[in-house]
Design an enzyme around this catalytic site. Structure first.
Site, PDB file in Angstrom:
ATOM      1  N   GLY A   1     -23.240 -68.860  -6.748  1.00 23.65           N
ATOM      2  CA  GLY A   1     -22.274 -68.077  -7.528  1.00 23.65           C
ATOM      3  C   GLY A   1     -20.944 -68.782  -7.672  1.00 23.65           C
ATOM      4  O   GLY A   1     -20.331 -69.173  -6.681  1.00 23.65           O
TER       5      GLY A   1
ATOM      6  N   GLU B   1      -8.145 -50.440 -19.507  1.00 27.19           N
ATOM      7  CA  GLU B   1      -7.589 -51.576 -20.254  1.00 27.19           C
ATOM      8  C   GLU B   1      -8.288 -51.743 -21.599  1.00 27.19           C
ATOM      9  O   GLU B   1      -7.652 -52.040 -22.618  1.00 27.19           O
ATOM     10  CB  GLU B   1      -7.673 -52.851 -19.405  1.00 27.19           C
ATOM     11  CG  GLU B   1      -6.789 -52.717 -18.165  1.00 27.19           C
ATOM     12  CD  GLU B   1      -6.623 -53.982 -17.347  1.00 27.19           C
ATOM     13  OE1 GLU B   1      -5.536 -54.171 -16.777  1.00 27.19           O
ATOM     14  OE2 GLU B   1      -7.580 -54.774 -17.267  1.00 27.19           O
TER      15      GLU B   1
ATOM     16  N   ASP C   1     -17.763 -59.358  -3.855  1.00 28.49           N
ATOM     17  CA  ASP C   1     -18.368 -58.093  -4.280  1.00 28.49           C
ATOM     18  C   ASP C   1     -19.705 -57.805  -3.597  1.00 28.49           C
ATOM     19  O   ASP C   1     -20.022 -56.651  -3.311  1.00 28.49           O
ATOM     20  CB  ASP C   1     -18.622 -58.115  -5.803  1.00 28.49           C
ATOM     21  CG  ASP C   1     -17.342 -57.971  -6.602  1.00 28.49           C
ATOM     22  OD1 ASP C   1     -16.261 -57.892  -5.990  1.00 28.49           O
ATOM     23  OD2 ASP C   1     -17.431 -57.942  -7.845  1.00 28.49           O
TER      24      ASP C   1
ATOM     25  N   ALA D   1     -11.218 -59.203  -7.202  1.00 28.04           N
ATOM     26  CA  ALA D   1     -11.000 -60.633  -6.970  1.00 28.04           C
ATOM     27  C   ALA D   1     -10.299 -60.920  -5.637  1.00 28.04           C
ATOM     28  O   ALA D   1     -10.667 -61.861  -4.930  1.00 28.04           O
ATOM     29  CB  ALA D   1     -10.179 -61.221  -8.123  1.00 28.04           C
ATOM     30  N   GLN D   2      -9.310 -60.111  -5.284  1.00 27.33           N
ATOM     31  CA  GLN D   2      -8.496 -60.417  -4.106  1.00 27.33           C
ATOM     32  C   GLN D   2      -9.295 -60.499  -2.790  1.00 27.33           C
ATOM     33  O   GLN D   2      -9.203 -61.510  -2.095  1.00 27.33           O
ATOM     34  CB  GLN D   2      -7.333 -59.421  -3.978  1.00 27.33           C
ATOM     35  CG  GLN D   2      -6.095 -59.826  -4.777  1.00 27.33           C
ATOM     36  CD  GLN D   2      -5.572 -61.192  -4.358  1.00 27.33           C
ATOM     37  OE1 GLN D   2      -5.562 -61.564  -3.183  1.00 27.33           O
ATOM     38  NE2 GLN D   2      -5.177 -61.995  -5.333  1.00 27.33           N
TER      39      GLN D   2
ATOM     40  N   VAL E   1     -31.147 -68.204  -9.050  1.00 28.13           N
ATOM     41  CA  VAL E   1     -31.880 -68.199  -7.777  1.00 28.13           C
ATOM     42  C   VAL E   1     -32.814 -66.994  -7.779  1.00 28.13           C
ATOM     43  O   VAL E   1     -32.386 -65.857  -7.995  1.00 28.13           O
ATOM     44  CB  VAL E   1     -30.904 -68.132  -6.587  1.00 28.13           C
ATOM     45  CG1 VAL E   1     -31.677 -67.986  -5.278  1.00 28.13           C
ATOM     46  CG2 VAL E   1     -30.043 -69.381  -6.560  1.00 28.13           C
TER      47      VAL E   1
ATOM     48  N   GLY F   1     -18.112 -67.446  -9.077  1.00 31.35           N
ATOM     49  CA  GLY F   1     -17.037 -66.488  -9.378  1.00 31.35           C
ATOM     50  C   GLY F   1     -15.816 -66.789  -8.520  1.00 31.35           C
ATOM     51  O   GLY F   1     -15.644 -67.912  -8.034  1.00 31.35           O
ATOM     52  N   PHE F   2     -14.994 -65.783  -8.303  1.00 24.45           N
ATOM     53  CA  PHE F   2     -13.761 -66.002  -7.534  1.00 24.45           C
ATOM     54  C   PHE F   2     -14.068 -66.498  -6.119  1.00 24.45           C
ATOM     55  O   PHE F   2     -13.437 -67.437  -5.631  1.00 24.45           O
ATOM     56  CB  PHE F   2     -12.928 -64.724  -7.480  1.00 24.45           C
ATOM     57  CG  PHE F   2     -12.273 -64.386  -8.785  1.00 24.45           C
ATOM     58  CD1 PHE F   2     -11.275 -65.194  -9.296  1.00 24.45           C
ATOM     59  CD2 PHE F   2     -12.654 -63.277  -9.515  1.00 24.45           C
ATOM     60  CE1 PHE F   2     -10.656 -64.903 -10.511  1.00 24.45           C
ATOM     61  CE2 PHE F   2     -12.051 -62.974 -10.731  1.00 24.45           C
ATOM     62  CZ  PHE F   2     -11.054 -63.786 -11.228  1.00 24.45           C
TER      63      PHE F   2
END
Lengths: 434, 434
Positions: free
Chosen positions: B15, B174, B305, B322-323, B83, B17-18
């Site tokens: 992965g 948003e 996540d 994300a944090q 995967v 991502g972040f």
């Protein structure tokens, strides 16, 4: 909300390329109802497609919403659809979303790739006339390298890193140059586990010089530039077939390659319903007179690539490029009200402002009517002209910023496989240990 | 050319991502061989996906090539694949391109949309977790308006201009705000032949407040902002089904709509092969200890996540944002060499830096640990934080330029249908005269 003004004559424009957009813009305030039709909802700045294909620019920076072109124009309409046929008898077009009556019709459908009837090449090679096609090329180049990393079969690896470009006109030359820069600046660094020196860029031209519509000086200069960048140029070589893996030619030379990009010819993007004697065989263009009126009709015009205006200087019609298209469109916008009013019209005269091609960083060739030059200054002129030809301030700004970034950083961050491209005819495989 | 150094322990990260990108960056020079795996060849900055979906940004400005993340790192590799399974017994992963042995495995597969088992909603609604999904939404919004221009059936036209967003978390809020601005700034001008006031934006929340993970003050402020923008907010309303045309709810309220965008839930993007007692049912997350080691294994970690670290403050794991992902990743990069060497490691403590959401031009809400604020200054902070969180100088610059342009010109030029989206379940039609 707009209520259509049906007292005005309706002009239907098919195609939102250079010709279609130019005439639409210039018909504002001339007292017509105008319907602009295109398959896409955007105008494409085709001269920079090769930069989208090689990750230098994002697709959005060379596209412009067609509804924005006519925003605020009174009694202007846009319809996104494909025209299936023209019913010239009843003055209407038949499209995928229904029929539409016209008083005057302007055909500006542009051109498409010409495979000269070879269906196998058409099935296996890639073209680069639209944004989706350019994004396919971008994806496929990167997918090839991702596969090359994996395969243990040396021939397959080499085929995946072998790029064959057929046709050394401006598109082929610019794409070859951009690929060569991609090799040096990106792929070399991105794929440290591959021997990138094995990557081949082959550019094939059927006659004896590259950029053969430009001056001989420019042909020689650009060929030298290409060879310095590592592009292998083949002249007087004609591709006879491509089965998805092997390119055969009229000589003993063959290429084992996963990727053939075909820029060897264009033809008019024909439309059904016109009389046969209004058409030029082979290139699928439409015969027009000196004010772009289609032969045999009094209310149908054709502009740009699709139009063939036979003149003494251009016995086979004007070159299929943006300049003649825009000049014809601008003149027709002036002539049309006069023509309708039965007043004298002005015949089209093409003002050749010159042509140019860029080969890579600091390298370009420029032909002005009386002067040819190449190298850094030509490259600068090329950039300036292309930047200012883009529609829209934002596109200009974003392209400019990307160019500065790519130039300073020797980078192209658009190397993204957003829409994977599946080519069916090339062998797939699995390896044991990745 | 790189030759793999096989004396080093191999860490496989699934992965990009972040979490995956953060740990990869921080593992450089730590003496490991690192293989980063992702289905895509790019990292996605998910917080700005809604701007891609509404034509404010191009996809490329929020994507970053994963090979560039690890460019120049020694003994680092990237593989683009999916995967299928982990073989924990033999310490290897089984992917679509083959098998790969690991010494240590880091699972950072992120999350995906949770439809809570409703297959009909899953089939007919749209999600917005990836770039292709966002581009689909962008295309579909525009296609709906192109169709709305054509249809003579008033109900159909209204359904095409009715947008139902399910879930009023940051993504839903948003997106609703951006759609409302699109209505005012773009669609109004682009479709003068439609009554754009008929366009509806409905935001549905199953409990009693929008942005319910934020402070009550922020919930109240953002709801007010949304209503001022013309978004209809429904609270305590639960969507029970969507057949492609009609949204039914747990009350009498129904919506006749072509478009449902589902942001009502996420779940871990699960991976096969782990023991059942390492998994958290329902949300598909993986149980980890205080250094993100997966329960029951000594060489498999999970981050972000997909990881569920049960703590006193977060009994159901940290928020899927994300944090926490980036903080866990940074800590694991520090802990891993210590863990392998049998030295003491440092347990994870989440530092909540706050959260924020933007609703539109000059409108945002910000919750800092001890302070809440909203309005123009919050909006400014939101922009600043998002701009500087983007990876890459060029992306920052291009996003900034687009934002300035969109702000000053009240425009979004990314309204392009580059990849048409075909929804099968909605009625199609042809009209007689377009």
């Amino acid at each position: 909300m707009n209520i259509p003004d049906s007292s005005q004559k309706r002009i239907v424009i098919i195609g939102g390329g250079f010709a279609g957009v130019t005439i639409a813009q210039k018909l504002n305030h001339k007292g017509f109802q105008v319907v602009l039709i295109d398959k896409q909802n955007y105008h494409t700045f085709q001269p920079l497609l090769y930069q989208v294909a090689t990750g230098g620019l994002e697709a959005g920076s060379i596209a412009y919403p067609l509804r924005k072109v006519i925003q605020g124009f009174s009694n202007f309409y846009f319809r996104m659809t494909s025209v299936k046929e023209i019913d010239t008898q009843n003055h209407k077009i038949i499209s995928e979303i229904g029929e539409l009556r016209y008083d005057y019709l302007v055909i500006a459908t542009g051109s498409k790739t010409n495979f000269f009837g070879n269906k196998e090449i058409e099935r296996n090679a890639m073209s680069m006339k639209t944004i989706p096609q350019s994004l396919n090329i971008r994806s496929f180049i990167l997918e090839n390298f991702e596969q090359a990393v994996l395969t243990k079969d040396v021939n397959e690896r080499n085929a995946l890193m072998n790029f064959v470009l057929v046709g050394a006109g401006p598109t082929g030359v610019e794409l070859a140059g951009a690929l060569a820069e991609m090799k040096k600046e990106i792929l070399q660094k991105d794929y440290p586990d591959l021997d990138i020196q094995k990557m081949q860029i082959n550019l094939i031209q059927s006659n004896d010089r590259v950029l053969n519509t430009m001056s001989e000086k420019s042909s020689i200069a650009s060929e030298k530039f290409l060879e310095n960048l590592g592009v292998k140029v083949y002249k007087n070589l004609r591709v006879t077939n491509y089965d998805g893996r092997t390119v055969t030619t009229n000589t003993d030379i063959v290429f084992d390659t996963a990727t053939v990009i075909w820029t060897a010819g264009v033809q008019g993007a024909a439309i059904h319903g016109l009389k046969a004697d209004a058409l030029v065989d082979r290139v699928e263009r439409i015969k027009v007179n000196e004010i772009n009126l289609v032969k045999g009709y009094d209310n149908i015009f054709a502009l740009g690539d699709i139009a063939c205006m036979e003149t003494t200087q251009y016995p086979q019609g004007h070159p299929m490029m943006a300049q003649p298209a825009m000049q014809q469109a601008a003149l027709l916008a002036e002539n049309l009200p006069k023509y309708i009013a039965g007043k004298p019209t002005k015949p089209f005269v093409y003002h050749d402002k010159g042509s140019m091609a860029t080969i890579g960083r600091n390298l370009a060739v420029v032909d002005l009517p009386k002067y040819h030059f190449s190298g850094f200054f030509a490259w600068f002129v090329w950039m300036f002209v292309h930047l200012f030809s883009l529609i829209g301030f934002k596109n200009k700004a974003v392209v400019f910023m990307n160019w500065v970034y790519n130039y300073v950083r020797y980078d192209r961050e658009g190397r993204l496989i957003v829409r994977p491209y599946k080519k069916k005819s090339f062998v797939t495989f699995t390896s044991d240990e990745v």
